[in-house]
Every structure is written in structure tokens, then in C-alpha cells.
Design a protein around this motif. Structure first.
Motif, short mmCIF file in Angstrom:
data_model
loop_
_atom_site.label_atom_id
_atom_site.label_comp_id
_atom_site.label_asym_id
_atom_site.label_seq_id
_atom_site.Cartn_x
_atom_site.Cartn_y
_atom_site.Cartn_z
N MET A 10 10.82 15.47 0.63
CA MET A 10 10.57 16.61 -0.25
C MET A 10 11.52 17.76 0.06
SD MET A 10 6.40 16.68 -0.58
CE MET A 10 6.10 16.89 1.16
N LYS A 11 11.86 17.91 1.33
CA LYS A 11 12.67 19.04 1.76
C LYS A 11 14.16 18.80 1.53
CE LYS A 11 12.64 19.63 6.17
NZ LYS A 11 14.00 19.33 6.71
N ASP A 12 14.64 17.61 1.86
CA ASP A 12 16.09 17.37 1.90
C ASP A 12 16.62 16.49 0.78
OD1 ASP A 12 16.16 17.25 5.54
OD2 ASP A 12 16.38 18.92 4.16
N VAL A 13 15.78 15.68 0.16
CA VAL A 13 16.26 14.79 -0.90
C VAL A 13 15.87 15.32 -2.27
CG1 VAL A 13 16.25 12.44 -1.81
CG2 VAL A 13 16.19 12.81 0.67
N GLN A 14 14.59 15.59 -2.49
CA GLN A 14 14.17 16.10 -3.80
C GLN A 14 14.85 17.42 -4.15
OE1 GLN A 14 9.65 14.25 -4.23
NE2 GLN A 14 9.93 16.43 -4.17
N ASN A 15 15.19 18.22 -3.15
CA ASN A 15 15.82 19.51 -3.40
C ASN A 15 17.34 19.45 -3.32
OD1 ASN A 15 13.36 20.78 -3.72
ND2 ASN A 15 13.19 21.32 -1.56
N TYR A 16 17.90 18.26 -3.13
CA TYR A 16 19.35 18.15 -2.95
C TYR A 16 20.08 18.57 -4.22
CZ TYR A 16 23.94 16.26 -1.86
OH TYR A 16 25.28 16.11 -1.63
N ASN A 17 21.09 19.41 -4.04
CA ASN A 17 21.87 19.92 -5.16
C ASN A 17 23.23 20.34 -4.66
OD1 ASN A 17 22.77 21.10 -7.55
ND2 ASN A 17 21.86 23.08 -7.02
N ASP A 18 24.24 19.55 -4.97
CA ASP A 18 25.57 19.86 -4.49
C ASP A 18 26.62 19.31 -5.43
OD1 ASP A 18 27.91 18.85 -2.14
OD2 ASP A 18 27.29 20.94 -2.29
N ASP A 19 27.63 20.10 -5.70
CA ASP A 19 28.78 19.68 -6.50
C ASP A 19 28.35 19.08 -7.83
OD1 ASP A 19 31.62 17.45 -6.07
OD2 ASP A 19 31.51 19.48 -6.90
N GLY A 20 27.35 19.72 -8.47
CA GLY A 20 26.92 19.27 -9.79
C GLY A 20 25.93 18.12 -9.78
N TRP A 21 25.56 17.62 -8.61
CA TRP A 21 24.61 16.49 -8.52
C TRP A 21 23.28 17.03 -8.04
CZ3 TRP A 21 21.14 13.46 -6.06
CH2 TRP A 21 20.99 12.14 -6.47
N TYR A 22 22.29 17.03 -8.93
CA TYR A 22 20.96 17.56 -8.64
C TYR A 22 19.97 16.40 -8.75
CZ TYR A 22 16.67 20.30 -9.13
OH TYR A 22 15.40 20.82 -8.98
N TYR A 23 19.18 16.19 -7.68
CA TYR A 23 18.35 15.00 -7.58
C TYR A 23 17.45 14.77 -8.78
CZ TYR A 23 14.91 11.66 -5.92
OH TYR A 23 14.09 10.57 -5.82
N GLU A 24 16.69 15.79 -9.17
CA GLU A 24 15.71 15.59 -10.22
C GLU A 24 16.38 15.25 -11.55
OE1 GLU A 24 12.72 18.59 -10.32
OE2 GLU A 24 12.02 18.01 -12.30
N THR A 25 17.49 15.90 -11.83
CA THR A 25 18.21 15.60 -13.07
C THR A 25 18.75 14.18 -13.05
OG1 THR A 25 18.83 17.91 -13.38
CG2 THR A 25 20.16 16.28 -14.50
N GLU A 26 19.32 13.77 -11.91
CA GLU A 26 19.89 12.42 -11.84
C GLU A 26 18.80 11.35 -11.89
OE1 GLU A 26 23.41 14.02 -12.12
OE2 GLU A 26 23.08 11.85 -12.02
N LEU A 27 17.62 11.64 -11.34
CA LEU A 27 16.50 10.71 -11.45
C LEU A 27 16.12 10.50 -12.91
CD1 LEU A 27 13.33 10.64 -9.23
CD2 LEU A 27 13.10 10.55 -11.69
N HIS A 28 16.04 11.60 -13.66
CA HIS A 28 15.70 11.50 -15.08
C HIS A 28 16.77 10.72 -15.84
CE1 HIS A 28 12.19 14.29 -15.98
NE2 HIS A 28 12.29 14.30 -14.67
N LYS A 29 18.03 10.97 -15.53
CA LYS A 29 19.09 10.23 -16.19
C LYS A 29 18.96 8.73 -15.94
CE LYS A 29 22.71 13.82 -16.01
NZ LYS A 29 24.02 14.15 -15.40
N PHE A 30 18.67 8.38 -14.69
CA PHE A 30 18.54 6.97 -14.33
C PHE A 30 17.40 6.31 -15.08
CE2 PHE A 30 18.72 3.23 -11.79
CZ PHE A 30 17.41 2.88 -11.48
#
Length: 815
Positions: free
Chosen positions: A339-359
């Protein structure tokens, strides 16, 4: 308009209780039905808070129930096909029952974050949560489950031996130095040199080292190695030998004849009790301390809700692996990391929650999503090779993920319309080229980059001294709502996109009629502007960790309940728009509005006032009374506020957010430009589901959904009322330049800005002298923190509290 937002979610407000004294009139049956407000005010507020909490909990619980109902028929398959060791047998440590027991805990949340279980109101929205769980399990299967390990194994070979001091840290690390960042130090565990702990689990190969252990130097002045080549099973020796250091041992022995250093240089194991534990190896003083602070014995001791009140994760971190009563802990420790380090990961245009939805939306076929997560977990970046190298076991992690999806029967056969992708927040690294802005003006981005990098370079100082407040116990605590990340995201948006056609000023080449000689921004002007903004925000809200305005105006030692209509002689319903072109934007004053504040100013300077009731408004002409802070009870009225109000009809327009934005004009303009009003008219809207007029309470009650909203509305007001201020004698931008160019010593500048903010044209009351001086002192210190000026006098006097036998000892978080 794309709205940037941060990933972390914040927990709900904690409602404080207080004793109620009823008079005989409130119990008079003849009044029944005519005066519903004669029910205890506490009951009214608790009912609203309870409804808000129940509604949010119901959403989360519904998603949890869907996920659980999907998983229960699959538990046997999960255990037999997913939770297996390298030898092919079922894990003895990890099972689906413990996993299911952990899900409700992380659904309730830890440290303001919840394990993401999907989307409400989206077709098959809970499947996003299942995919999140699948990605988590894929990493767990690689990291620990295949080894059947809960405690970190001794695996770092140094000069062909296994140092016993590896307990202190492997690969050159020092786990006891993994402290919390500035502002969170109060959560971390203390190093106790007297601790004695042995790991519960260890590797099981032939000659494998036993479990890691820690002990004081009095027990082990130095430690040596585990000799894995030693043949301990020798019944024919003289004397005979057997392998007895651990159950199932086949070879090896302890050799402490000489001290042998770990890769990090340690030759002892004193205080070295912080090795990794759980399904994704929770490690270090900070992580165990946070578990204790939010879930364990410390939470219970300090009056916060504690899921595990009898477990002290600082004194007995081994309970994560050894507890027979709470076998789900090994999962919870891993979820906490996720929850702290993966779900909130956001770097260089790659944001976890958005990429999960895309997948998920694209049919769950692309490997790039799980490969990026594997990089985050194993190497700390989503696009390896990072500085630390290639991902270890990339193909294994990818295969695990697809295996979990297959066992979870995903993707489902049901058709899925693509959901709205979560917006990408400003990356915490503040690497501007990765910001999703398209301004068409490279100079604008260059100026913004310099401004944000300057702020980011002072992050720890700003968090420690400005984005913090004093708890009732006297400790300085990092605010959990006024965060640095949400501030940066909001100020970037306010400068790039602006509000109502104007932008937050960071010192560009041209603004209004001011022309600078520079071709690029002079950051001094922008930094003075943000310093003034933050100084007033500290005075208005941050110092008390408050989103809603709270009772400050007392009459005869009592706080009128009708203060929600206006304090210090003001009536917020009368804060109307003076510009005739903006009159149509004003909020209509409805007699049927019914709103209760989320926060009550619990951390305001006088601890006796800690139980003051929340503001509220509601229909009806009945009278309201007052709150007596010294005796801590509600006195039935009528009791008038300083403007003469004795009821709270239509009194819903009190201050909210960083600058306590208030009144029918400002809230109406917010609705017109940023809220539901803009959305209804077909214009771009940051908050399309928030009607700032019909339900201004959403500003504070929806912080979990919109973490930047308390900054956004403040920047809107700052741009509208401060930056554009010009009464002929005082032009804000011109005076800001004069202040910056004149040595930054004429503090009549910040005093005047304080008066402008606190005294709109139709205000009746005046700003207090103490508030002006507080703002000035905060401003002086901010100039120092931003390295614009030498250090001013200490802030200590602003945080001194009078001692009181009633001083509370409750937990720090208002949310």
C-alpha cells in the motif's frame, strides 16, 4: 481538464465525544415535533459523522465482500497451485485462510492507505481489486512463498562464509538505521540493545544457516560465521556428534572462534533485531514502528483504535512470524509495504493505479504491467535496468502473475466497457519533464521546474516546521492532510492551468503591468509569494491540522453554537460578491441545508478546548446554545454569537481548507469554476461531483478522494483575492517586488496581506493582532527555510501550551 491527484488516501475524521447537559425545556414533551434541534447537539453531530463513516465503510465493505465471494470457492486451488514451495509441496507458512483474514484489516486501512479492492459504480469494478491482489501475490510467490520463509534468511555470503552479523543487515545495509523520514520520527521504534530475539523460520537446504538472531554484547561480544560445510551428523566420532542447532539440520555449525564482519562491517548483533519479516519482508525501525503506531500496542496505549493492542511490534517484531493467535500478520506486513510503496508509486509518467486500469481495460494481456511492478518491488523502478541492475527472476514473476490470474479466473467472460482512468498525480520526484502538462510554452515549464525543485530541496525543513502541528501530548507531528506532495501537485496545477483565467505567480517575465528585466523567472518573487501563502495557511489551518473552521470566538468564556454563522461579529452569508458580473455565481442561501463539519480544531492552542463541538447548520428557527470549554458541556440557549445569531439556519458557509475559504461569494465562484456548476455548464471541472454551494461539507469529507482540494480552493482564493489586489494604495504584486528587492525587512507587507485575507469588503469583524503577529513570524521563518533571509526569532513561543489536568492523551490523527 485533466486533474492531477496523489495516490495516498486519508482515513475518516475521528469524532470526539463530550458530555451534554440538558435543561428542562429540551425535555418538555410539548416541544416535541416543533423543535428537532432540541435533541442533544452531540447526537446531531454524531449522527452525521456516523452516516458519513457508514457510507464510506459500506462502499469498501461491498467491494471486500465481492472480492471475498469470488475467492472463497477458489481457496483450495489457491493453496495447492499458488502457495507452493520450490520442492512442489504446499507451503507450511502461507495459506489462503490467513490471507482472507488479513483482507478486512487492510481494507480498514493502515496509516491512511487502504489496499485497493476496486471501483464503486463501475461494471465489474471489483475485478480491478482482484488484479491488484494478483500482482501482489505474484511478487510474494517469488520473494518468500517458494522458500516457505517468514523471517529473512541468512543468505549474504561474504568471503565464502555466512556471517552471523548478517542479522544487522545484508548486502551492506544496516536495518536499525532504516529510520522514518523527517516528521515521522515519532512513529519509529527505538533500538533496545538488550533485546534478544531468534527468527522463527530459516532456510532448509542441506547445511543451511539457522535463523537470524539478535542479542546484547554482554551475551556475544562478537559473532563469527555459520560453517555450512561442517559435518555435524557423525555418530561414529569421538565423542559422537549430532546436528542439534535446529530441527531438521543436516550439516553446519556455529563458529564464533573469531569475529567475522558482515558486508556492512558489523561484528556483533546488539540491537540487530529488525531483519525482514512477512510475505514481502518488512524491515527496519520505521516500518515496524508504524505497524506499532497504527495497529499495535502503542496505538492502544495512546488511545487510538488498535487491531492488535497486545502486540508491541517494537519490542516483539518476531510476532509477525511467530504469533499463533494472529497468523494473518505475516500477510499484513506485506500488504503494508504494498500500500505504501507500490500502490502509491508514481514516477516518470508511470502511475500504478492508472496502469492497473489500463491493463484490465485492455483485456489483461500485456506483460508490461507486471514487469513494471516487478521492477518496483525488486529494483525500485518501473523501467529496469535501474541503477541497481536487472530484475531478479523477471520471467518467474511474470509467470506467477499469469498463474494467479488463471486461478482467479480472470479475465472474466463478461464484457467490460473501459472505465475512466485515474488521473496521474505529479511525481514525488518532481522531475518536471515527466509531468503530464502540455502548455506549448517550454519557458513556462522551465520556470516551474526551477520553482518546484527549489521547494523540493527544502522538503524536509518545510514538513518539519510548516506542514506540522503540535499534538495534545506536546509533540510536533507531520500533518496527514496538509502534505507536501499534495501542496506541490496543487501549486503546479495552479501555475500551469490556473484558476478562473489567472495563475499562481512564481515570478515570470511578465504579469499584469509588471515587467521584469529577466527573460526567465526570478524565483525570489515566486518563493516570497508561496512563503506568504504558507504563512497564512499555517495561521489559519495547518497549525491545528484542521480542514473545517472551528470555534475560536468565545463570549463570556463560552463558544456560541451559532459561531458557524460567523465569528468575531461576521455573518458569512453576507460575504457576497461585490463585482456585479460575479453576482450570478454566488451560492443561493437555502434554509434547508444540513451540513456538519468534519473537524473541530482539536489541536488548537488551548488543550482545554479539545472537545469543542464541530460546526453545523440546519433548517428551522429554533435556538442554539453554547459550549462551555472549562466545564466541557453544552449549555442550552438561546445564546447569541457576536453578530446576534441564535440559530444555525442556512449557516453552512464557514471556512474550509488551507486558508479557511468562506462565504457565499467565494464558494459560489469555486462551484462556478472548479465544481459541479462548471460541469453542469459543460465547462472543464476539477471536482465535477462536488457542489460547493449545495454541500460545501464535501470539501473536507472527500479529502480521501481529492487530497489536493484543501490546497486547490486556497490557491483559488489567493489568486482571486490576494494576487490581483489593488486598492490604489496597495498593489500586491508591486509590493511583493518591493519587499523582495528591498532586503525583505519591511513586514508591513505580510501584515497587510493578512488583513486583506481576513477582512473582505463586507466583513464586520477584524483580524486579531495576535493572528497578524503569528503570520508575520511564520513568514519570517519561511523566508529562512527557503534560504531567502537569515534566521528570525524562534517559533517556540507559538507552540507553548498551558498545562491542564484535562489535557488529552488521545492519538495524533484528526482524520
Amino acid at each position: 481538464m485533466q486533474r492531477l491527484r496523489l495516490g495516498p488516501l486519508l482515513p475518516l475524521a475521528i469524532l470526539l465525544s463530550y458530555p451534554i447537559v440538558l435543561n428542562s425545556q429540551s425535555l418538555d414533551p410539548s416541544n416535541k415535533g416543533n423543535n428537532p434541534r432540541q435533541q442533544p447537539v452531540q447526537h446531531h453531530q454524531e449522527q452525521h459523522q456516523y452516516q458519513q463513516q457508514q457510507q464510506e465503510r459500506q462502499i469498501n465493505d461491498d467491494l471486500l465482500a465481492r472480492v471475498e465471494s469470488h475467492l472463497r470457492p477458489l481457496l483450495s486451488q489457491i493453496d495447492s497451485e499458488l502457495f507452493v514451495t520450490q520442492l512442489g509441496g504446499a507451503s507450511e507458512i502461507y495459506n489462503s485462510g490467513d490471507l482472507l483474514a488479513a483482507l478486512p484489516v487492510v481494507n480498514d486501512g493502515i496509516a491512511g492507505s487502504r489496499f485497493y479492492l476496486g471501483e464503486e459504480g463501475v461494471d465489474l469494478g471489483w475485478e480491478y481489486g482482484l488484479v491488484n491482489l494478483a500482482a501482489f501475490l505474484a511478487q510474494c510467490m517469488k520473494e518468500t512463498i517458494q522458500y516457505d520463509a517468514c523471517d529473512e534468511n541468512n543468505w549474504d555470503v561474504v568471503n565464502n562464509v555466512y556471517p552471523l552479523a548478517n542479522a544487522c543487515g545484508q548486502l551492506g545495509q544496516s536495518y536499525q538505521d532504516y529510520a522514518c523520514p523527517p516528521g515521522e520520527e515519532h512513529m519509529q521504534c527505538n533500538v533496545d540493545p538488550g533485546m534478544r530475539i531468534e527468527a522463527t523460520t530459516h532456510a532448509k537446504w542441506y547445511g543451511a544457516p539457522p535463523g537470524l538472531f539478535c542479542a546484547p554484547r554482554a551475551d556475544y561480544p562478537w559473532v563469527g560465521i555459520w560453517d555450512y560445510n561442517y559435518w555435524c551428523n557423525n555418530p561414529w566420532g569421538n565423542p559422537p556428534e549430532v546436528c542439534s542447532d535446529y530441527d531438521g539440520q543436516k550439516a553446519g555449525r556455529f563458529d564464533n572462534s573469531v569475529s567475522v564482519a558482515s558486508r556492512g562491517g558489523r561484528t556483533d548483533v546488539e540491537g540487530c533485531c529488525w531483519w525482514g519479516r512477512g510475505v514481502i519482508q518488512t524491515t527496519g525501525l520505521c516500518n515496524f514502528g508504524k505497524l506499532n503506531y497504527y495497529l499495535g500496542a502503542r496505538a492502544a496505549a495512546e488511545g487510538r483504535d488498535a487491531k492488535y493492542p497486545n502486540i508491541d511490534f517494537c519490542k516483539t517484531p518476531d510476532k509477525i512470524c511467530s504469533s499463533d493467535e494472529h497468523t494473518e500478520l505475516k500477510w499484513i506486513a506485506g500488504f503494508f509495504y504494498w500500500m505504501k510503496d507500490v500502490q502509491n508509486y508514481n514516477d516518470d509518467g508511470w502511475y500504478y493505479e492508472t496502469e492497473l486500469h489500463k491493463f484490465v481495460n485492455s483485456g489483461m494481456k500485456d506483460d508490461s504491467f507486471i514487469d513494471a511492478i516487478s521492477g518496483i518491488v525488486n529494483r525500485g523502478c518501473h523501467n529496469p535496468p535501474c541503477a541497481t541492475g536487472e530484475v531478479d527472476g523477471l520471467l518467474d514473476r511474470r509467470a506467477n502473475f499469469h498463474k494467479v490470474l488463471a486461478v482467479f479466473k480472470l479475465p472474466s467472460s463478461s464484457a467490460r466497457p473501459p472505465s475512466t482512468l485515474p488521473p496521474v498525480p505529479v511525481p514525488s520526484s518532481m522531475s518536471l519533464p515527466s509531468l503530464p502538462f502540455n502548455t506549448g510554452d517550454p519557458a513556462l515549464l522551465s520556470d516551474l521546474n526551477g520553482f518546484l525543485q527549489s521547494l523540493n530541496s527544502h522538503r524536509s525543513t518545510l514538513e518539519k516546521n510548516i506542514l506540522s502541528y503540535q499534538s495534545l501530548e506536546g509533540a510536533m507531528v507531520l500533518s496527514d492532510i496538509y502534505t507536501f506532495d499534495s501542496l506541490i501537485e496543487s501549486v503546479a496545477h495552479a501555475h500551469v492551468y490556473g484558476h478562473a483565467g489567472n495563475k499562481f505567480y512564481i515570478g515570470p517575465a511578465k504579469i499584469s503591468n509588471i515587467e521584469d528585466d529577466q527573460s526567465t523567472a526570478d524565483l525570489r518573487y515566486g518563493l516570497v509569494n508561496i512563503a506568504a501563502f504558507l504563512a497564512l495557511s499555517q495561521t489559519e489551518s495547518i497549525s491545528n491540522n484542521a480542514c473545517d473552521e472551528y470555534h475560536m470566538d468565545s463570549i463570556d468564556g463560552k463558544f456560541p453554537i451559532s459561531n458557524s454563522c460567523g465569528q468575531f461579529g461576521n455573518n458569512y452569508q453576507d460575504y457576497t460578491c461585490s463585482d456585479m458580473a460575479e453576482k450570478a455565481m454566488e451560492c443561493p442561501v437555502s434554509p434547508d441545508m444540513d451540513v456538519t463539519a468534519v473537524s473541530s480544531g482539536r489541536y488548537a492552542s488551548n488543550p482545554n478546548y479539545g472537545h469543542r463541538p464541530n460546526f453545523y447548520c440546519g433548517p428551522g428557527e429554533w435556538f442554539t446554545g453554547a459550549y462551555h470549554p472549562d466545564l466541557m458541556f453544552l449549555q442550552e440557549g438561546p445564546f447569541a454569537n457576536r453578530a446576534g445569531r441564535t440559530n444555525v439556519k442556512s449557516c453552512c458557509f464557514w471556512g474550509r481548507g488551507a486558508l479557511m475559504t468562506k462565504g457565499v461569494c467565494m464558494l459560489g465562484k469555486l462551484n462556478h469554476h472548479l465544481g459541479a456548476g462548471a460541469a453542469r455548464d459543460g465547462r472543464a471541472s476539477i471536482f465535477p461531483d462536488i457542489d460547493f454551494c449545495a454541500n460545501p461539507g464535501d470539501i473536507c469529507s472527500k479529502i480521501r478522494k481529492y487530497p489536493t482540494i484543501i490546497w486547490d480552493i486556497a490557491f483559488f482564493e489567493w489568486i482571486e483575492r490576494i494576487q490581483t489586489y489593488d486598492d490604489g494604495d496597495f498593489n500586491y504584486i508591486k509590493r511583493l517586488h518591493e519587499f523582495a528587492d528591498g532586503g525583505m525587512s519591511d513586514f508591513t507587507f505580510i501584515i497587510k496581506v493578512s488583513k486583506i485575507l481576513k477582512e473582505p469588503a463586507n466583513a464586520r469583524g477584524t483580524i486579531s493582532f495576535s493572528d497578524q503577529k503569528r503570520s508575520q513570524l511564520y513568514f519570517e521563518h519561511l523566508l529562512e527555510y527557503l534560504q531567502l533571509k537569515d534566521a528570525p526569532p524562534s517559533l517556540d513561543s507559538l507552540f507553548r501550551r498551558n498545562s491542564s489536568p484535562r489535557q488529552q492523551t488521545t492519538g495524533h490523527s484528526l482524520w
